[in-house]
Write a protein that holds these residues in place. Structure first.
Motif, PDB file in Angstrom:
ATOM      1  N   GLU A 680       0.826  -1.203   0.000  1.00 51.29           N
ATOM      2  CA  GLU A 680       0.000   0.000   0.000  1.00 51.29           C
ATOM      3  C   GLU A 680       0.871   1.268   0.000  1.00 51.29           C
ATOM      4  OE1 GLU A 680      -2.170  -3.343   1.978  1.00 51.29           O
ATOM      5  OE2 GLU A 680      -0.176  -2.442   2.168  1.00 51.29           O
ATOM      6  N   GLY A 681       1.922   1.231   0.822  1.00 51.12           N
ATOM      7  CA  GLY A 681       2.834   2.376   0.864  1.00 51.12           C
ATOM      8  C   GLY A 681       3.569   2.560  -0.448  1.00 51.12           C
ATOM      9  N   MET A 682       3.978   1.436  -1.052  1.00 50.60           N
ATOM     10  CA  MET A 682       4.672   1.513  -2.329  1.00 50.60           C
ATOM     11  C   MET A 682       3.783   2.114  -3.411  1.00 50.60           C
ATOM     12  SD  MET A 682       7.375   1.099  -4.099  1.00 50.60           S
ATOM     13  CE  MET A 682       8.475  -0.011  -3.197  1.00 50.60           C
ATOM     14  N   LYS A 683       2.519   1.758  -3.421  1.00 52.68           N
ATOM     15  CA  LYS A 683       1.593   2.300  -4.417  1.00 52.68           C
ATOM     16  C   LYS A 683       1.465   3.818  -4.280  1.00 52.68           C
ATOM     17  CE  LYS A 683      -3.204   2.121  -5.973  1.00 52.68           C
ATOM     18  NZ  LYS A 683      -4.576   1.595  -5.727  1.00 52.68           N
ATOM     19  N   LEU A 684       1.359   4.274  -3.025  1.00 49.40           N
ATOM     20  CA  LEU A 684       1.207   5.708  -2.798  1.00 49.40           C
ATOM     21  C   LEU A 684       2.496   6.449  -3.164  1.00 49.40           C
ATOM     22  CD1 LEU A 684      -0.598   7.985  -1.852  1.00 49.40           C
ATOM     23  CD2 LEU A 684       0.127   7.535   0.508  1.00 49.40           C
ATOM     24  N   THR A 714      -4.774  15.387  -8.442  1.00 47.70           N
ATOM     25  CA  THR A 714      -4.862  13.931  -8.616  1.00 47.70           C
ATOM     26  C   THR A 714      -4.114  13.217  -7.502  1.00 47.70           C
ATOM     27  OG1 THR A 714      -5.009  14.196 -11.022  1.00 47.70           O
ATOM     28  CG2 THR A 714      -4.384  12.038 -10.202  1.00 47.70           C
ATOM     29  N   LEU A 715      -2.949  13.723  -7.159  1.00 46.84           N
ATOM     30  CA  LEU A 715      -2.184  13.150  -6.046  1.00 46.84           C
ATOM     31  C   LEU A 715      -2.973  13.247  -4.747  1.00 46.84           C
ATOM     32  CD1 LEU A 715       0.419  12.045  -4.738  1.00 46.84           C
ATOM     33  CD2 LEU A 715       1.233  14.425  -4.591  1.00 46.84           C
ATOM     34  N   MET A 716      -3.621  14.388  -4.554  1.00 44.95           N
ATOM     35  CA  MET A 716      -4.402  14.572  -3.331  1.00 44.95           C
ATOM     36  C   MET A 716      -5.552  13.578  -3.269  1.00 44.95           C
ATOM     37  SD  MET A 716      -4.524  16.192  -0.553  1.00 44.95           S
ATOM     38  CE  MET A 716      -5.720  16.072   0.775  1.00 44.95           C
ATOM     39  N   ASN A 717      -6.155  13.284  -4.405  1.00 49.27           N
ATOM     40  CA  ASN A 717      -7.219  12.269  -4.427  1.00 49.27           C
ATOM     41  C   ASN A 717      -6.683  10.907  -3.996  1.00 49.27           C
ATOM     42  OD1 ASN A 717      -9.087  14.128  -5.323  1.00 49.27           O
ATOM     43  ND2 ASN A 717      -8.813  13.622  -7.488  1.00 49.27           N
ATOM     44  N   GLU A 718      -5.475  10.587  -4.436  1.00 50.62           N
ATOM     45  CA  GLU A 718      -4.850   9.311  -4.072  1.00 50.62           C
ATOM     46  C   GLU A 718      -4.558   9.267  -2.569  1.00 50.62           C
ATOM     47  OE1 GLU A 718      -3.608   5.574  -5.622  1.00 50.62           O
ATOM     48  OE2 GLU A 718      -4.380   7.289  -6.755  1.00 50.62           O
ATOM     49  N   ILE A 719      -4.091  10.408  -2.042  1.00 44.56           N
ATOM     50  CA  ILE A 719      -3.803  10.465  -0.597  1.00 44.56           C
ATOM     51  C   ILE A 719      -5.090  10.316   0.191  1.00 44.56           C
ATOM     52  CG2 ILE A 719      -2.897  11.909   1.261  1.00 44.56           C
ATOM     53  CD1 ILE A 719      -1.057  13.236  -0.832  1.00 44.56           C
ATOM     54  N   SER A 720      -6.141  11.010  -0.249  1.00 45.94           N
ATOM     55  CA  SER A 720      -7.428  10.919   0.454  1.00 45.94           C
ATOM     56  C   SER A 720      -7.955   9.491   0.436  1.00 45.94           C
ATOM     57  CB  SER A 720      -8.449  11.854  -0.202  1.00 45.94           C
ATOM     58  OG  SER A 720      -8.058  13.193  -0.082  1.00 45.94           O
ATOM     59  N   ALA A 721      -7.795   8.803  -0.698  1.00 45.70           N
ATOM     60  CA  ALA A 721      -8.258   7.417  -0.806  1.00 45.70           C
ATOM     61  C   ALA A 721      -7.465   6.488   0.098  1.00 45.70           C
ATOM     62  CB  ALA A 721      -8.154   6.961  -2.255  1.00 45.70           C
ATOM     63  N   SER A 722      -6.274   6.930   0.519  1.00 38.99           N
ATOM     64  CA  SER A 722      -5.415   6.108   1.374  1.00 38.99           C
ATOM     65  C   SER A 722      -5.555   6.452   2.851  1.00 38.99           C
ATOM     66  CB  SER A 722      -3.945   6.281   0.953  1.00 38.99           C
ATOM     67  OG  SER A 722      -3.760   5.961  -0.400  1.00 38.99           O
ATOM     68  N   GLU A 723      -6.504   7.333   3.186  1.00 41.27           N
ATOM     69  CA  GLU A 723      -6.611   7.806   4.571  1.00 41.27           C
ATOM     70  C   GLU A 723      -6.846   6.653   5.542  1.00 41.27           C
ATOM     71  OE1 GLU A 723      -9.001  11.237   7.151  1.00 41.27           O
ATOM     72  OE2 GLU A 723      -9.468  10.911   5.029  1.00 41.27           O
ATOM     73  N   ALA A 724      -7.751   5.746   5.201  1.00 41.02           N
ATOM     74  CA  ALA A 724      -8.036   4.624   6.104  1.00 41.02           C
ATOM     75  C   ALA A 724      -6.804   3.739   6.273  1.00 41.02           C
ATOM     76  CB  ALA A 724      -9.205   3.804   5.554  1.00 41.02           C
ATOM     77  N   LEU A 725      -6.013   3.575   5.204  1.00 35.28           N
ATOM     78  CA  LEU A 725      -4.792   2.763   5.282  1.00 35.28           C
ATOM     79  C   LEU A 725      -3.762   3.413   6.190  1.00 35.28           C
ATOM     80  CD1 LEU A 725      -4.495   1.814   1.505  1.00 35.28           C
ATOM     81  CD2 LEU A 725      -5.226   0.319   3.376  1.00 35.28           C
ATOM     82  N   MET A 726      -3.691   4.752   6.142  1.00 35.97           N
ATOM     83  CA  MET A 726      -2.763   5.452   7.029  1.00 35.97           C
ATOM     84  C   MET A 726      -3.236   5.342   8.474  1.00 35.97           C
ATOM     85  SD  MET A 726      -1.461   8.810   4.872  1.00 35.97           S
ATOM     86  CE  MET A 726      -3.053   9.418   4.329  1.00 35.97           C
ATOM     87  N   ASP A 727      -4.549   5.471   8.679  1.00 36.12           N
ATOM     88  CA  ASP A 727      -5.088   5.348  10.042  1.00 36.12           C
ATOM     89  C   ASP A 727      -4.868   3.947  10.595  1.00 36.12           C
ATOM     90  OD1 ASP A 727      -5.925   7.954   9.905  1.00 36.12           O
ATOM     91  OD2 ASP A 727      -8.010   7.467   9.393  1.00 36.12           O
ATOM     92  N   GLY A 728      -4.963   2.951   9.732  1.00 34.98           N
ATOM     93  CA  GLY A 728      -4.834   1.568  10.182  1.00 34.98           C
ATOM     94  C   GLY A 728      -3.413   1.066  10.259  1.00 34.98           C
ATOM     95  N   GLY A 729      -2.438   1.884   9.846  1.00 34.22           N
ATOM     96  CA  GLY A 729      -1.052   1.493   9.953  1.00 34.22           C
ATOM     97  C   GLY A 729      -0.512   0.781   8.735  1.00 34.22           C
ATOM     98  N   ALA A 730      -1.337   0.557   7.704  1.00 31.08           N
ATOM     99  CA  ALA A 730      -0.850  -0.110   6.494  1.00 31.08           C
ATOM    100  C   ALA A 730       0.139   0.777   5.751  1.00 31.08           C
ATOM    101  CB  ALA A 730      -2.018  -0.477   5.595  1.00 31.08           C
ATOM    102  N   ILE A 731       0.025   2.080   5.940  1.00 31.38           N
ATOM    103  CA  ILE A 731       0.996   3.020   5.378  1.00 31.38           C
ATOM    104  C   ILE A 731       1.695   3.688   6.555  1.00 31.38           C
ATOM    105  CG2 ILE A 731       1.311   5.098   3.997  1.00 31.38           C
ATOM    106  CD1 ILE A 731      -1.091   4.288   2.341  1.00 31.38           C
ATOM    107  N   ALA A 732       2.973   3.386   6.716  1.00 31.61           N
ATOM    108  CA  ALA A 732       3.717   3.781   7.913  1.00 31.61           C
ATOM    109  C   ALA A 732       3.973   5.277   7.952  1.00 31.61           C
ATOM    110  CB  ALA A 732       5.045   3.035   7.945  1.00 31.61           C
ATOM    111  N   VAL A 733       4.347   5.784   9.132  1.00 29.21           N
ATOM    112  CA  VAL A 733       4.592   7.206   9.322  1.00 29.21           C
ATOM    113  C   VAL A 733       5.751   7.681   8.463  1.00 29.21           C
ATOM    114  CG1 VAL A 733       6.153   6.914  11.305  1.00 29.21           C
ATOM    115  CG2 VAL A 733       4.821   9.025  11.058  1.00 29.21           C
TER     116      VAL A 733
END
Length: 846
Positions: A680-684, A714-733
């Motif tokens: 997930e982090g690699m995709k972002l 467009t990048l911001m849309n991708e970040i917004s779509a990843s919000e739950a992944l960031m909250d859940g720890g799938a995308i590290a700090v």
């Protein structure tokens, strides 16, 4: 951000530009060095970016906002790329509007002008524009116009400034002389409805024609300028090679000099035609009242045609004078006509008419039954020759004396030499460009530093006595002549040579003098002993990027090129041209017309900033259209940008505390291996680096600011779509840190206030625009998918997304599988499929 400022992640922050932007501007205003350029730097390339300086009318409009936002974005980008950037601002503050406003409002021009400058400077600061205000230039102040006078006198010494009586352009509404370049379609450049008159006056001129060839040849080297501007300048200079030939008026001592590019056709001349305002036309008319009435009617026709911008399409009319002139090549007597389509100020104001070989002359001769004589023919039976025939290369002269049988091009040089050897002509070059008339019968301008003495004649003011100060608080409302002529304490002076009584010149300089060299003064704006230090100017010049309107192509831009060459020849500078690259931005349109006070469609930047913030206003001006195209103003668009920035603010501030804490703890750089990343982090991150690559290309190579901003969205849309992944720890700090840090940097050229706010909240110090521009990782920036347009019989049917490395068969399969394509193909026979690798699939059906 101070350590005491704590963000509660459970409470979403509200984006308030009305609080954020003034706070940061107050901080920036304290630091005069924030946008300061270094005069000389080692190991850091220079970049001089400049927008054309404005006239201080009192209020910025959205055209200004667009122009300055382009320059500001570029300046900030170049700072981030490590350049030593010069980005100055000043005021083109002399001129007629201030004088008219002073008369209307009973306010001295200086007071009105400086008050407007103060207001506009506040507006520019509120917009967050990155100007080096320590270099500010105000052309109406003595510390600037002193050097106008100094340069004038240096040009006078070199014979480049001179005074003569001539026919000049007079605007009755401005009550002053105009240069040729300030006459647009026969009307004043400031007053579209005012037809310019011709008057005989004694005026000061700059000898710009001395540089005509160099100005013309230099255009080919300006490959960083728009082709439209280069073409306009070529056409305005209007170089024509040919010959002058003198025809003697039969029975008089008068002569008529004609200019022709086709002296080889002179044996076919069957008349000589002169302009209605030619001196001989006046003499002929004075002796014949009926003829004079016809001449007056022609002059009026020309005036009407100029007003309607239809001189080229005017119905050609003429009147025979009853006089004849002698063709010096064959001694034939040809009638003298007056033609309504011949202009007194173009060429010599007279032509020889060769109707067999010129379409215009053919039309005129056919209308009035003039003789048509063929003297140029191709190598075929001339009885089959359709007239008019203008061939040069594949033709020969006939019935042309000693030149019969020769090629026209070969004969041209020989015939011009023959005319010169016999005293009735010579080879010559003419130009549409005329010397620049700089005298103005107005008050609010630079006084011309010349004194007139009955004993010593015309005398330059000694350099040590400069500046000749413009007197303040005088009556400028009187009619007739320059207002300065009615100020005895200014006019009456001692002769600098004999000490006797003398009088000052009371005309002032054209205000285009001020703007012809102001950008050199920016390099050394506080110098009180010279216009500028040559070493500083030579470091900064030429300007790397100049930005302004195409309407200045044959006014400011040609004058500034001339002025640069003059200062080079005076030994002040080394460069030949003022700017390497020129960008002409499109206009801002509202309700189908360019924004202007007269049309009542002005949108106030202050109003937009109060409602949506400076960042949103600037970003919309850059986003709504490519910068070289016209922009149709839509307030809803500004509101949309404001909502986008609010999304950026909300999401960034949500994760900022953890990122700032991580930054404080790790103190590490943001590059290196991505091997430990989650999928997930690699995709972002892949999307992030693809965005870096695209914006860098669009910014530096193509100036597609609108697509830059679209990519950030467009990048911001991708970040917004990843919000739950960031909250859940799938995308590290660590990944979050990289993503939001780069997002902020990518926004910095377009939204400086918001970017600076977020930069601090993310745990960074210093100005965001001094941070390094992000560099795309080549591996991550590779596109994983591409879009392929699918056409059916050449018309777009759909667009399919496929893997970047997809084979031809896979791409065709994706095209057939697309629902829109499949529906269009139903019931049709595929004839063939045309595939352009990575670009296009075109399915041909019947």
């Amino acid at each position: 951000m101070s350590e005491e400022q704590i963000i509660d992640p459970t409470q979403p922050l509200r984006y308030t530009p009305s609080e954020i932007e003034p706070r940061w501007q107050a901080i920036w205003d304290v630091d005069a060095s924030l946008y300061a350029a270094e005069d000389v730097t080692e190991g850091k390339p220079k970049y001089y970016v400049l927008e054309m300086l404005p006239y201080p009318s009192g209020q910025l409009h959205m055209g200004h906002v667009r122009n300055y936002s382009i320059g500001d974005a570029l300046a900030r980008y170049q700072w981030m790329r490590g350049f030593n950037v010069l980005h100055p601002m000043g005021w083109d503050s002399f001129g007629l509007p201030a004088e008219n406003a002073a008369i209307k409002n009973n306010i001295p021009p200086r007071e009105w002008t400086l008050g407007n400058i103060a207001e506009m400077r506040v507006q520019m600061r509120r917009m967050g524009l990155s100007y080096d205000w320590q270099r500010e230039v105000t052309t109406c102040l003595p510390d600037y116009y002193k050097w106008n006078q100094w340069l004038f006198l240096k040009m006078y010494e070199k014979g480049l400034a001179y005074r003569k009586q001539s026919k000049v352009n007079w605007c009755p509404q401005c009550a002053t002389v105009l240069a040729n370049e300030q006459v647009v379609n026969g009307r004043c450049w400031r007053h579209e409805d005012t037809v310019v008159e011709q008057r005989d006056l004694t005026q000061w001129f700059f000898r710009i024609t001395k540089y005509a060839d160099e100005l013309l040849d230099g255009i080919d080297k300006l490959d960083g300028w728009p082709e439209k501007v280069r073409t306009m300048q070529r056409n305005w200079i209007g170089r024509s090679e040919g010959a002058e030939v003198i025809f003697h008026v039969t029975g008089t001592s008068h002569t008529i000099t004609v200019f022709t590019t086709r002296i080889d056709t002179i044996f076919g001349a069957t008349s000589v035609q002169i302009a209605p305002e030619h001196p001989l036309a006046k003499e002929f008319g004075a002796a014949d009242s009926a003829l004079q009435q016809q001449i007056d009617a022609m002059i009026e026709q020309q005036k009407i045609a100029k007003e309607a911008d239809s001189l080229g399409a005017i119905e050609k009319q003429g009147v025979a004078t009853g006089k004849f002139a002698t063709n010096p090549f064959n001694g034939e007597q040809v009638p003298i006509w007056i033609g309504n389509y011949i202009l007194a100020d173009y060429g010599t104001g007279a032509i020889m008419s060769v109707p067999a070989h010129d379409e215009r002359d053919f039309e005129f001769a056919t209308k009035y039954g003039l003789e048509i004589k063929r003297v140029v023919a191709p190598n075929v039976d001339i009885d089959e020759l359709a007239l008019p025939y203008s061939g040069e290369d594949e033709a020969v002269l006939i019935d042309s004396g000693d030149w019969t049988g020769k090629n026209p091009l070969e004969a041209q040089g020989e015939m011009a030499a023959y005319a010169e050897a016999n005293g009735f002509g010579k080879a010559t070059v003419t130009y549409r460009l005329k010397d620049w008339g700089v005298s103005r019968q107005r008050y609010w301008g630079t006084p011309i530093p010349i004194v007139y003495c009955d004993e010593c004649g015309m005398q330059p003011v000694p350099l040590e006595q400069l500046p000749v100060l413009l007197p303040e608080k005088i009556d400028i409302s009187g009619e007739g002549g320059s207002p300065l002529s009615r100020v005895p304490e200014f006019v009456n002076v001692k002769c600098p040579t004999c000490g006797g009584e003398a009088k000052r010149e009371t005309d002032t300089m054209d205000t285009f003098v001020d703007s012809s060299w102001y950008f050199y003064r920016y390099t050394d704006a506080k110098n009180d002993s010279a216009p500028f230090d040559s070493a500083k100017a030579n470091y900064w010049f030429p300007i790397d990027q100049y930005i302004g309107g195409v309407e200045h192509a044959i006014l400011h831009l040609i004058y500034s090129r001339y002025w640069t060459k003059v200062m080079r020849d005076l030994g002040l500078i080394e460069n030949d041209e003022p700017a390497t690259r020129l960008f002409t931005q499109g206009m801002v349109i509202k309700n189908g017309a360019k924004m202007s006070k007269s049309k009542g469609n002005i949108v106030s930047p202050d109003e937009m900033i109060a409602k949506y913030g400076a960042d949103a206003t600037r970003m919309y001006a850059l986003f709504a259209a490519p910068p070289d195209r016209d922009l149709e103003w839509q307030e809803d668009g500004v509101a949309g940008i404001s909502r986008f920035l609010a999304r950026v603010y909300r999401l960034t501030t949500k994760y900022a505390p953890a990122i700032a804490a991580h930054e404080k703890r790790e103190k590490k750089t943001h590059a290196g291996s991505f091997a430990a990343l989650t999928p997930e982090g690699m995709k972002l991150l892949r999307k992030l680096h693809q965005t870096i690559a695209k914006i860098t290309l669009d910014f530096s190579g193509r100036w597609h600011f609108n697509t830059c901003i679209a990519s950030v969205m467009t990048l911001m849309n991708e970040i917004s779509a990843s919000e739950a992944l960031m909250d859940g720890g799938a995308i590290a700090v660590e990944t979050q840190t990289e993503v939001f840090r780069v997002l902020t940097l990518l926004l910095a050229p377009f939204a400086p206030f918001l970017s600076q706010e977020l930069w601090g909240l993310l745990g960074n110090e210093g100005p965001v625009f001094r941070a390094s521009w992000p560099v795309a990782d080549a591996e991550l920036a590779k596109e994983d998918e591409i879009e392929i347009p699918v056409q059916i019989n050449g018309k777009l049917a759909s667009v399919v997304r496929v893997a970047a490395d997809a084979s031809e068969d896979a791409i065709k399969a994706a095209a057939y599988a697309d629902e829109k394509v499949a529906a269009r193909l139903a019931g049709k026979t595929i004839v063939k499929v045309i595939y352009v690798p990575g670009k296009l699939v075109n399915i041909v059906v019947k």
